[in-house]
Write an enzyme that holds these catalytic residues in place. Structure first.
Site, PDB file in Angstrom:
ATOM      1  N   ASP A   6      -4.740  -1.507  11.833  1.00  0.00           N
ATOM      2  CA  ASP A   6      -5.829  -1.178  10.918  1.00  0.00           C
ATOM      3  C   ASP A   6      -5.831  -2.253   9.843  1.00  0.00           C
ATOM      4  O   ASP A   6      -4.936  -2.279   8.982  1.00  0.00           O
ATOM      5  CB  ASP A   6      -5.621   0.215  10.313  1.00  0.00           C
ATOM      6  CG  ASP A   6      -6.774   0.621   9.391  1.00  0.00           C
ATOM      7  OD1 ASP A   6      -7.399  -0.272   8.779  1.00  0.00           O
ATOM      8  OD2 ASP A   6      -7.030   1.835   9.269  1.00  0.00           O
ATOM      9  N   ASP A  34      -3.244  -5.122  -8.142  1.00  0.00           N
ATOM     10  CA  ASP A  34      -4.273  -5.812  -7.352  1.00  0.00           C
ATOM     11  C   ASP A  34      -5.323  -6.416  -8.277  1.00  0.00           C
ATOM     12  O   ASP A  34      -6.239  -7.099  -7.836  1.00  0.00           O
ATOM     13  CB  ASP A  34      -4.911  -4.861  -6.319  1.00  0.00           C
ATOM     14  CG  ASP A  34      -5.138  -3.466  -6.865  1.00  0.00           C
ATOM     15  OD1 ASP A  34      -5.121  -3.280  -8.100  1.00  0.00           O
ATOM     16  OD2 ASP A  34      -5.334  -2.535  -6.046  1.00  0.00           O
ATOM     17  N   TYR A  54      -1.189  -6.139  -3.748  1.00  0.00           N
ATOM     18  CA  TYR A  54      -0.980  -6.461  -2.336  1.00  0.00           C
ATOM     19  C   TYR A  54      -0.604  -7.899  -2.068  1.00  0.00           C
ATOM     20  O   TYR A  54      -0.346  -8.274  -0.930  1.00  0.00           O
ATOM     21  CB  TYR A  54      -2.226  -6.043  -1.535  1.00  0.00           C
ATOM     22  CG  TYR A  54      -2.570  -4.604  -1.834  1.00  0.00           C
ATOM     23  CD1 TYR A  54      -1.764  -3.568  -1.345  1.00  0.00           C
ATOM     24  CD2 TYR A  54      -3.619  -4.265  -2.681  1.00  0.00           C
ATOM     25  CE1 TYR A  54      -2.023  -2.246  -1.672  1.00  0.00           C
ATOM     26  CE2 TYR A  54      -3.890  -2.946  -3.007  1.00  0.00           C
ATOM     27  CZ  TYR A  54      -3.088  -1.948  -2.503  1.00  0.00           C
ATOM     28  OH  TYR A  54      -3.331  -0.639  -2.832  1.00  0.00           O
ATOM     29  N   HIS A  92      -6.445   7.391  -6.201  1.00  0.00           N
ATOM     30  CA  HIS A  92      -7.668   7.752  -5.448  1.00  0.00           C
ATOM     31  C   HIS A  92      -7.607   9.171  -4.885  1.00  0.00           C
ATOM     32  O   HIS A  92      -8.618   9.709  -4.420  1.00  0.00           O
ATOM     33  CB  HIS A  92      -7.897   6.787  -4.280  1.00  0.00           C
ATOM     34  CG  HIS A  92      -8.107   5.373  -4.704  1.00  0.00           C
ATOM     35  ND1 HIS A  92      -9.117   4.996  -5.555  1.00  0.00           N
ATOM     36  CD2 HIS A  92      -7.422   4.223  -4.409  1.00  0.00           C
ATOM     37  CE1 HIS A  92      -9.059   3.678  -5.761  1.00  0.00           C
ATOM     38  NE2 HIS A  92      -8.029   3.193  -5.082  1.00  0.00           N
ATOM     39  N   ASP A 110      -5.360  -0.879 -12.387  1.00  0.00           N
ATOM     40  CA  ASP A 110      -5.557  -1.205 -10.971  1.00  0.00           C
ATOM     41  C   ASP A 110      -7.002  -1.709 -10.814  1.00  0.00           C
ATOM     42  O   ASP A 110      -7.883  -1.328 -11.582  1.00  0.00           O
ATOM     43  CB  ASP A 110      -5.335   0.055 -10.137  1.00  0.00           C
ATOM     44  CG  ASP A 110      -5.389  -0.193  -8.630  1.00  0.00           C
ATOM     45  OD1 ASP A 110      -4.316  -0.216  -8.001  1.00  0.00           O
ATOM     46  OD2 ASP A 110      -6.511  -0.346  -8.086  1.00  0.00           O
TER      47      ASP A 110
HETATM   48  N1  Q9C Z   1     -12.147  -4.716   0.817  1.00  0.00           N
HETATM   49  C1  Q9C Z   1      -5.162   1.153  -4.031  1.00  0.00           C
HETATM   50  O1  Q9C Z   1      -5.161   0.029  -4.480  1.00  0.00           O
HETATM   51  N2  Q9C Z   1     -10.030  -0.657   1.013  1.00  0.00           N
HETATM   52  N3  Q9C Z   1      -5.984   1.521  -3.067  1.00  0.00           N
HETATM   53  C2  Q9C Z   1     -11.068  -1.339   0.301  1.00  0.00           C
HETATM   54  C3  Q9C Z   1     -12.416  -3.390   0.352  1.00  0.00           C
HETATM   55  C4  Q9C Z   1      -9.363   0.419   0.360  1.00  0.00           C
HETATM   56  C5  Q9C Z   1      -6.946   0.594  -2.529  1.00  0.00           C
HETATM   57  C6  Q9C Z   1     -11.692  -2.364   1.178  1.00  0.00           C
HETATM   58  C7  Q9C Z   1      -8.535  -0.012  -0.802  1.00  0.00           C
HETATM   59  C8  Q9C Z   1      -7.686   1.094  -1.348  1.00  0.00           C
HETATM   60  C9  Q9C Z   1      -4.192   2.148  -4.537  1.00  0.00           C
HETATM   61 ZN    ZN Z   2      -6.084  -0.749  -6.143  1.00  0.00          ZN
END
Ligand code: Q9C
Ligand code: ZN
Length: 705
Positions: free
Chosen positions: A20, A265, A305, A135, A172
């Protein structure tokens, strides 16, 4: 007392078991990278270690429905296919057989951190957790988040500790819509989030992430959304958001606890955020939050990330939590047009709910012509000192390079004191400096101060720092408390300055006799310039005259907080009245002093408290604490030896890195103080762009910073 680091290695267990591309970035290596870097920097060893416990189901139930908790509990025994099928029911989520265990550990870690901070076992702390939480919703996983760690912690702080006001700062880069939904009608939780939005074209694509969503019912004004409509936001944009949006509201809210949804991030290099803020920025943001809630901060990992960027940013956050100085912010201190539009919009949306915004010059939404024409600058710009600094090979750059290799000076704080100050209780980490510069040098400077004779000054500038400062001279021995001659005080001041510029000492406080105060400040400025400093910020409180022969060449930024009226003598010589109320003082510091101080990017900050400085102790502490930011903690405070020991005490504590005490109840700024701030901002913002709170034509079209 110290900084807690809450963690459990089991939280590395949850991981993606199938292909994924969206979810694969939320991986166990994130925790390993953060922890590894903390160890490597020697920071982990300085924290108090707390092993995470699993939260109880009752604790999960503070926020989540029993059905949802039961559903997640049930995933422990599912096979991979079933886990994948369940994961598809949610947006950007994966389940693993260890998810329930890890999720409970993540919540438990944050609860332990909150308990440690609220019982006074530690000042502050960081919980390194997976899965992230912001989230997650009452009955739904979302965006890698299973249980809402921070929301449960806030609810716990209310129920178990009886708190009435909790601030959640979500830095974040994604909107923590889960937290927003949980507290949207709750005035006891102020939720601030900035997030990549791109006018709704970025995940999670919600209209309620925009600035005009402010909360509901009793909770109106307690949801604060700052959407970023472009990628590439950097240090200046983030800092502007704190100074002009978050800090005014948060000071007015006066939280008892600060929870940080600390996702990284939003840092440079992150594939999700695509932003530009450097790791140091998070240290500065943390330092600024330390002026709230008596420094009771719980930082909780969310996203992040890019492993190296994440690790460095975590280290900077922990450095700030420990009270260490944070390296200076790099890059141009100019917020971009798009950032200013967002800031303008959120200020306009929140103005009906906050006195600290309502009374300021809040421009209407999407106004394109807010640049005031009243009060034009009185003198032309004397050349941009920032560009000059880059072009010149400064002797200080060598010193600063050295400091980059050894970023934390061995002595965090040193003070020179006279017999009058013996009541000052010293922390074992604060050094009473006994060293003095050589007699001939002190006398030469004393003569210079007396005559302003240039020949003497030229003799002195040839002395190298190392000649004056030999290692091992910094000793904590107490000497007999006889009164110091003026020369002796000056000698100590010079010695302390050398120590600071040499990287031996981070900050200092020097006593000076009242009649010699102005002369000593003059000598300090000249000495710092002679050692190669490019820019020195002087924050002067009370009546201390600016040296008459001081060139207005952009190397000195002189901020006099005392003047009977707001006045811009030049772009580098500004005077302002000392506001009468807590709200007025806060907007003076966040809205004027700090934007200029950060925009100036000084090598050193000199704070001088003259006679009639008018500062109450909590105000002095706040000022000293925030002035540690702009020059990497290099602050020298000059204090009259007859000052109250209580004042010396709070300054030492603040410069040492302790959180300043609260200013007391919020009292709105007076009309005069409001007008003074607005008029100074209008006069100064063409040169000091960090003062801007709204987009204007002159910055239109500027690309990403
Ligand atoms: N490119 C947290 O940072 N995908 N969650 C988004 C956009 C989901 C992020 C795709 C990102 C979740 C905790
Ligand atoms: Zn995030």
């Amino acid at each position: 007392m110290g900084t807690a680091l809450v963690y459990h290695e089991d939280m590395m267990a949850t991981r993606l078991l199938w292909d994924d591309s969206e979810c694969k970035i939320e991986c166990p290596e994130r925790l390993a990278a953060a922890l590894g870097s903390l160890r490597q920097c020697g920071l982990e060893q300085r924290c108090l270690h707390v092993t995470a416990r699993e939260a109880s189901e009752a604790e999960l139930g503070l926020v989540h429905s029993p059905e949802y908790v039961a559903l997640v509990r049930g995933t422990q025994t599912l096979g991979t296919e079933e886990l994948q099928a369940l994961s598809r029911q949610y947006d950007a989520v994966y389940f693993h057989p260890s998810t329930f265990h890890c999720g409970r550990l993540a919540v438990g870690a944050v609860l332990q951190l909150v308990d440690a901070v609220l019982t006074g076992a530690v000042h502050n702390g960081l919980a390194l957790v997976r899965p992230p939480g912001h989230h997650s919703q009452r009955a739904a996983a979302n965006g890698f988040c299973v249980f809402n760690n921070v929301a449960i912690a806030a609810e716990h702080a209310k129920r178990k500790h009886g708190l009435h006001r909790i601030l959640i700062v979500d830095w974040d880069i994604h909107h923590g819509q889960g937290i927003q939904y949980i507290f949207e009608d709750d005035p006891s939780v102020l939720y601030f989030s900035w997030h990549r939005y791109e006018h709704g074209h970025f995940w999670p694509f919600l209209p309620e992430s925009d600035a005009d969503t402010v909360g509901q019912g009793q909770g109106r004004g307690f949801t604060v959304n700052l959407p970023w409509n472009q990628v590439g936001m950097g240090n200046a944009d983030y800092l502007a958001a704190f100074l002009h949006v978050l800090l005014p509201l948060a000071s007015e809210f006066d939280p008892e606890l600060v929870l940080i949804s600390a996702g990284f991030d939003s840092a440079i290099g992150d594939p999700e955020g695509q932003m530009q803020a450097t790791p140091e920025c998070f240290g500065h943001l943390t330092q600024l939050l330390q002026v709230l809630a008596g420094g009771r901060i719980c930082a909780v990992l969310e996203g992040g990330y890019h492993l190296e960027s994440l690790a460095q940013s975590v280290c900077m956050t922990v450095r700030a939590l420990l009270g260490d100085p944070v390296p200076v912010l790099s890059g141009p201190m100019v917020p971009c047009h798009s950032a200013l539009e967002s800031i303008q919009n959120v200020r306009a949306a929140q103005a009906p709910h906050w006195k600290s915004l309502r009374q300021q010059d809040v421009a209407p939404v999407l106004s394109t012509s807010t640049h005031s024409t009243e009060g034009k600058p009185l003198s032309p710009l004397p050349g941009d000192p920032i560009c000059k600094a880059e072009a010149e090979v400064a002797s200080l750059s060598f010193l600063l390079d050295q400091q980059h290799l050894h970023p934390t000076p061995p002595v965090r704080m040193a003070i020179t004191l006279t017999a009058a100050d013996t009541t000052l209780a010293l922390s074992p980490h604060v050094l009473r400096q006994e060293g003095s510069s050589p007699k001939w040098e002190t006398e030469a400077w004393a003569r210079w101060a007396g005559q302003a004779g240039e020949s003497v000054m030229i003799t002195c500038v040839s002395v190298s720092v190392t000649d004056v400062l030999s290692p091992g001279v910094w000793s904590a021995h107490h000497r007999p408390h006889e009164s110091l001659a003026q020369d002796e005080a000056l000698g100590k001041l010079l010695y302390l300055l050398n120590g600071i510029l040499d990287g031996q000492v981070n900050s200092g406080m020097a006593a000076t006799s009242a009649p010699a105060a102005a002369a000593n400040l003059d000598v300090a400025i000249q000495r710092v310039l002679s050692l190669g400093a490019q820019r020195v910020l002087c924050v002067v409180l009370g009546h201390l005259d600016r040296p008459l022969d001081l060139a207005d060449d952009g190397r000195i930024l002189w901020l006099n907080i005392r003047g009977k009226e707001a006045a811009t003598v030049s772009m580098f010589h500004v005077s302002m009245p000392l506001p009468e109320t807590t709200g007025g003082f806060q907007s003076c510091i966040f809205g004027l002093v700090l934007p200029m101080a950060y925009g100036f990017q000084p090598d050193l900050v000199l704070v001088a408290l003259g006679p009639d400085h008018g500062l109450q102790e909590p105000q002095a502490a706040l000022l000293a604490a925030v002035l540690r930011g702009p020059a990497g903690g290099r602050v020298l405070a000059l204090l009259e030896e007859k000052s109250a020991p209580e004042l010396a005490q709070v300054l030492v504590r603040a410069l040492y890195g302790e959180a300043p005490p609260s200013l007391g109840p919020f009292l709105a700024a007076s009309l005069e103080d409001r007008q003074a701030l607005m008029s100074l901002r209008a006069q100064l913002q063409s040169r000091w762009e960090m003062l801007r709170v709204a987009a204007s034509e002159s910055t239109e079209g500027r690309g990403d910073s």
